[in-house]
Design a protein around this motif. Structure first.
Motif, PDB file in Angstrom:
ATOM      1  N   ARG A 149       0.679  -1.077   0.183  1.00 53.25           N
ATOM      2  CA  ARG A 149       0.084   0.011  -0.138  1.00 53.25           C
ATOM      3  C   ARG A 149       0.800   1.346   0.110  1.00 53.25           C
ATOM      4  NH1 ARG A 149      -4.258  -1.471   5.038  1.00 53.25           N
ATOM      5  NH2 ARG A 149      -5.295  -3.630   3.929  1.00 53.25           N
ATOM      6  N   TYR A 150       0.686   2.461  -0.560  1.00 53.72           N
ATOM      7  CA  TYR A 150       1.134   3.532  -0.883  1.00 53.72           C
ATOM      8  C   TYR A 150       0.284   4.369  -1.191  1.00 53.72           C
ATOM      9  CZ  TYR A 150       1.789   3.339  -5.846  1.00 53.72           C
ATOM     10  OH  TYR A 150       1.450   3.263  -7.039  1.00 53.72           O
ATOM     11  N   THR A 151       0.385   5.983  -0.589  1.00 56.13           N
ATOM     12  CA  THR A 151      -0.376   6.962  -1.183  1.00 56.13           C
ATOM     13  C   THR A 151       0.223   8.350  -0.839  1.00 56.13           C
ATOM     14  OG1 THR A 151      -2.437   8.062  -0.807  1.00 56.13           O
ATOM     15  CG2 THR A 151      -1.786   7.004   0.926  1.00 56.13           C
ATOM     16  N   VAL A 152       0.405   9.050  -1.897  1.00 54.43           N
ATOM     17  CA  VAL A 152       0.935  10.315  -1.698  1.00 54.43           C
ATOM     18  C   VAL A 152       0.014  11.365  -1.800  1.00 54.43           C
ATOM     19  CG1 VAL A 152       2.984  11.808  -2.652  1.00 54.43           C
ATOM     20  CG2 VAL A 152       2.963   9.517  -2.857  1.00 54.43           C
ATOM     21  N   PRO A 153      -0.437  11.847  -0.582  1.00 51.13           N
ATOM     22  CA  PRO A 153      -1.592  12.831  -0.975  1.00 51.13           C
ATOM     23  C   PRO A 153      -1.305  14.390  -1.363  1.00 51.13           C
ATOM     24  CG  PRO A 153      -1.201  12.618   1.412  1.00 51.13           C
ATOM     25  CD  PRO A 153      -0.338  11.550   0.422  1.00 51.13           C
ATOM     26  N   VAL A 154      -2.300  14.975  -1.843  1.00 54.70           N
ATOM     27  CA  VAL A 154      -2.155  16.333  -2.037  1.00 54.70           C
ATOM     28  C   VAL A 154      -1.826  17.151  -0.736  1.00 54.70           C
ATOM     29  CG1 VAL A 154      -3.083  18.511  -3.155  1.00 54.70           C
ATOM     30  CG2 VAL A 154      -3.662  16.176  -4.218  1.00 54.70           C
ATOM     31  N   THR A 155      -0.599  17.782  -0.827  1.00 53.70           N
ATOM     32  CA  THR A 155      -0.186  18.607   0.448  1.00 53.70           C
ATOM     33  C   THR A 155      -0.983  19.940   0.749  1.00 53.70           C
ATOM     34  OG1 THR A 155       1.480  19.788  -0.726  1.00 53.70           O
ATOM     35  CG2 THR A 155       2.212  17.636   0.151  1.00 53.70           C
ATOM     36  N   ARG A 156      -0.976  20.355   2.091  1.00 53.62           N
ATOM     37  CA  ARG A 156      -1.481  21.643   1.955  1.00 53.62           C
ATOM     38  C   ARG A 156      -0.940  22.645   1.653  1.00 53.62           C
ATOM     39  NH1 ARG A 156      -1.976  23.906   8.516  1.00 53.62           N
ATOM     40  NH2 ARG A 156      -3.223  25.910   7.881  1.00 53.62           N
ATOM     41  N   ARG A 157       0.346  22.621   1.174  1.00 50.54           N
ATOM     42  CA  ARG A 157       1.097  23.830   0.512  1.00 50.54           C
ATOM     43  C   ARG A 157       0.593  23.941  -0.989  1.00 50.54           C
ATOM     44  NH1 ARG A 157       3.580  28.565   0.599  1.00 50.54           N
ATOM     45  NH2 ARG A 157       5.222  28.674  -0.916  1.00 50.54           N
ATOM     46  N   ILE A 158       0.260  22.734  -1.542  1.00 47.94           N
ATOM     47  CA  ILE A 158      -0.645  22.908  -2.866  1.00 47.94           C
ATOM     48  C   ILE A 158      -1.595  23.685  -3.075  1.00 47.94           C
ATOM     49  CG2 ILE A 158      -1.227  21.472  -4.593  1.00 47.94           C
ATOM     50  CD1 ILE A 158       0.648  19.423  -4.097  1.00 47.94           C
ATOM     51  N   ARG A 166      -9.825  11.470  -6.594  1.00 46.07           N
ATOM     52  CA  ARG A 166      -8.690  12.047  -5.533  1.00 46.07           C
ATOM     53  C   ARG A 166      -7.893  10.839  -4.970  1.00 46.07           C
ATOM     54  NH1 ARG A 166     -10.516  16.172  -1.166  1.00 46.07           N
ATOM     55  NH2 ARG A 166     -11.090  17.436  -3.005  1.00 46.07           N
ATOM     56  N   ARG A 167      -8.610   9.746  -4.871  1.00 44.42           N
ATOM     57  CA  ARG A 167      -7.689   8.548  -4.357  1.00 44.42           C
ATOM     58  C   ARG A 167      -6.699   8.101  -5.503  1.00 44.42           C
ATOM     59  NH1 ARG A 167     -11.722   4.661  -1.136  1.00 44.42           N
ATOM     60  NH2 ARG A 167      -9.472   3.544  -0.861  1.00 44.42           N
ATOM     61  N   MET A 168      -7.247   8.093  -6.729  1.00 44.13           N
ATOM     62  CA  MET A 168      -6.316   7.786  -7.953  1.00 44.13           C
ATOM     63  C   MET A 168      -5.131   8.706  -7.974  1.00 44.13           C
ATOM     64  SD  MET A 168      -7.100   4.908  -9.252  1.00 44.13           S
ATOM     65  CE  MET A 168      -6.253   4.724 -10.531  1.00 44.13           C
ATOM     66  N   LEU A 169      -5.445   9.883  -7.746  1.00 40.99           N
ATOM     67  CA  LEU A 169      -4.396  11.049  -7.888  1.00 40.99           C
ATOM     68  C   LEU A 169      -3.220  10.738  -7.322  1.00 40.99           C
ATOM     69  CD1 LEU A 169      -3.530  13.715  -9.484  1.00 40.99           C
ATOM     70  CD2 LEU A 169      -4.633  14.792  -7.471  1.00 40.99           C
ATOM     71  N   SER A 170      -3.513  10.244  -5.981  1.00 36.99           N
ATOM     72  CA  SER A 170      -2.330  10.020  -5.099  1.00 36.99           C
ATOM     73  C   SER A 170      -1.417   8.763  -5.113  1.00 36.99           C
ATOM     74  CB  SER A 170      -3.079   9.921  -3.642  1.00 36.99           C
ATOM     75  OG  SER A 170      -3.584   8.732  -3.437  1.00 36.99           O
ATOM     76  N   THR A 171      -1.844   7.906  -6.207  1.00 36.97           N
ATOM     77  CA  THR A 171      -0.996   6.640  -6.756  1.00 36.97           C
ATOM     78  C   THR A 171      -0.542   6.876  -8.231  1.00 36.97           C
ATOM     79  OG1 THR A 171      -2.711   5.705  -7.374  1.00 36.97           O
ATOM     80  CG2 THR A 171      -2.254   5.545  -5.119  1.00 36.97           C
ATOM     81  N   SER A 172       0.218   6.158  -8.564  1.00 35.33           N
ATOM     82  CA  SER A 172       0.558   6.129  -9.936  1.00 35.33           C
ATOM     83  C   SER A 172       0.632   4.410 -10.564  1.00 35.33           C
ATOM     84  CB  SER A 172       2.134   6.381 -10.009  1.00 35.33           C
ATOM     85  OG  SER A 172       2.900   5.697  -9.127  1.00 35.33           O
ATOM     86  N   LEU A 173      -0.586   3.981 -10.472  1.00 41.06           N
ATOM     87  CA  LEU A 173      -0.940   2.906 -10.863  1.00 41.06           C
ATOM     88  C   LEU A 173      -0.604   2.697 -12.503  1.00 41.06           C
ATOM     89  CD1 LEU A 173      -3.982   1.753  -8.742  1.00 41.06           C
ATOM     90  CD2 LEU A 173      -1.643   1.040  -8.519  1.00 41.06           C
ATOM     91  N   GLY A 174      -0.964   3.722 -13.334  1.00 34.53           N
ATOM     92  CA  GLY A 174      -0.911   3.672 -14.586  1.00 34.53           C
ATOM     93  C   GLY A 174       0.371   3.442 -15.074  1.00 34.53           C
TER      94      GLY A 174
END
Length: 402
Positions: free
Chosen positions: A204-213, A282-290
């Motif tokens: 499992r891994y996820t890189v969420p959108v940061t508060r800075r963005i 949003r959940r797909m944005l935090s991954t790079s499955l493609g």
């Protein structure tokens, strides 16, 4: 020879105003030349020694001289445009729907095709680029191996900073011999559990959108469009996005490297990621499955892709019986043979069994030795930032590893 690309960054603190101004004009003239090639009726007849090009200014054209672009740079830009047109023609001949090359408001890359002429690496961390009289200091040149041979390079302009991507070739004598694996593995991709392997390993891994963005997006929406402060905020936002993208790229490369060096045959299903994006954007944005799926097609020794409409989730991995499954069910219970197994683990094993059938091989037996071997990789995978690796049958799980 092994080919590898190293990217180094310009140290702006050691570059004077004249060098930065010339770099800016290089990319500006590259944009002029590219747009001239796109609008030319016959791009294959353009002379690479062209000295000036017409530039559109609102309702009129004005001829601008190419003072900073060298002849090699002009030739590379023209050749790259011609290759793009040939690629579109080949895709159209195969029946694909293609458009045409469009005009650009900016160009982010300039090819430097000849080492020692268009660019050269000096002693230390300095690089001399053709068209710029003073040498430029780049951070990261020390990572180049001393025995490597430098080939072409690409000068990049990304979110306000300048980079140099150097292509190198290293002799095979300096490369460690890689042990060729002999095992196969099945992978089930998902939104909740990004990767579930058929040997019981869950990643499992996820890189969420940061508060800075989020803050920079709000600030950008309040700026006047294309004003000086608007451009400054945009560059800050692009840099922040680049950090998140680099983290996901690093995770993707390390996971694919692990699969490439551990298993000879990797079996996976052609998932409809666009539909996933519409449902869980949003959940797909935090991954790079493609990106992982596209890299498996080229990096793995023997990639086997299963058809998208194959019912891997509904099929029992032990007897092959099929039963309907809803998204809420996380445990697969077979009413025919009594198998109780994790939903994703069952799907990954079914995918591997189907791949063996396609290749004409027998079914794969999962022995306790192979399952225990996969636990040795948990320490390596958990060292990767944002990655959490575990076994499906660990303590606290609702299912047991069969």
């Amino acid at each position: 020879m092994k080919c590898r690309v190293y990217t180094v960054k310009l140290d702006r603190s050691h570059a004077n105003h004249e060098s930065l101004s010339r770099l800016k004009h290089l990319f500006l003239e590259a944009k002029w030349l590219y747009n001239y090639c796109v609008g030319h009726p016959n791009v294959f007849s353009i002379d690479d020694k062209i000295q000036e090009v017409p530039v559109k200014l609102k309702d009129r054209f004005e001829r601008r001289p190419l003072r900073h672009l060298s002849s090699h740079m002009r030739q590379s830009i023209i050749t790259r445009t011609q290759q793009n047109i040939r690629s579109l023609a080949r895709a159209k001949a195969k029946g694909h729907k293609v458009g045409r090359l469009k005009f650009k408001s900016y160009v982010n890359s300039i090819p430097l095709k000849q080492y020692g002429n268009t660019y050269s690496i000096l002693n230390g961390n300095y690089v001399r680029v053709q068209g710029i009289p003073k040498k430029l200091r780049f951070n990261g040149l020390e990572q180049l191996p001393p025995e490597c041979e430098c080939a072409n390079a690409t000068l990049l302009h990304q979110h306000g900073d300048y980079y140099l991507a150097i292509t190198t070739y290293t002799p095979r004598d300096h490369i460690l011999a890689m042990v060729v694996p002999t095992q196969s593995i099945g992978i089930d991709f998902g939104v909740k559990n990004q990767l579930t392997l058929s040997n019981g390993l869950r990643i499992r891994y996820t890189v969420p959108v940061t508060r800075r963005i989020k803050q920079l997006c709000k600030q950008l929406s309040r700026k006047q469009y294309r004003s000086r402060n608007w451009w400054k905020t945009l560059y800050k936002l692009l840099k922040t996005y680049a950090k998140t993208t680099n983290i996901k790229r690093d995770i993707r490369n390390k996971l694919v490297h692990f699969l490439h060096t551990t298993f000879q045959m990797v079996c996976y299903q052609n998932e409809n990621l666009r539909a996933w994006q519409r449902l869980w954007g949003r959940r797909m944005l935090s991954t790079s499955l493609g990106g992982i799926i596209s890299m498996l097609e080229t990096k793995v020794q023997t990639p086997v892709e299963i058809d998208r409409f194959f019912p891997s989730t509904k099929t029992c991995s032990r007897c092959g019986h099929q039963r309907p499954m809803s998204l809420a069910e996380r445990t697969y219970v077979c009413h025919h043979c009594g198998l109780v197994i994790d939903r994703d683990l069952n799907s990954s094993r079914v995918i591997e069994h189907e791949a063996h059938k396609i290749l004409g091989r027998g079914p794969t037996e999962f022995t306790p030795a192979e399952t225990n071997t996969s636990t040795l990789t948990l320490e390596y995978l958990n060292q990767i930032a944002y990655v959490e690796a575990s076994m499906v049958g660990e303590t606290g799980s609702l299912t047991a590893l069969v």
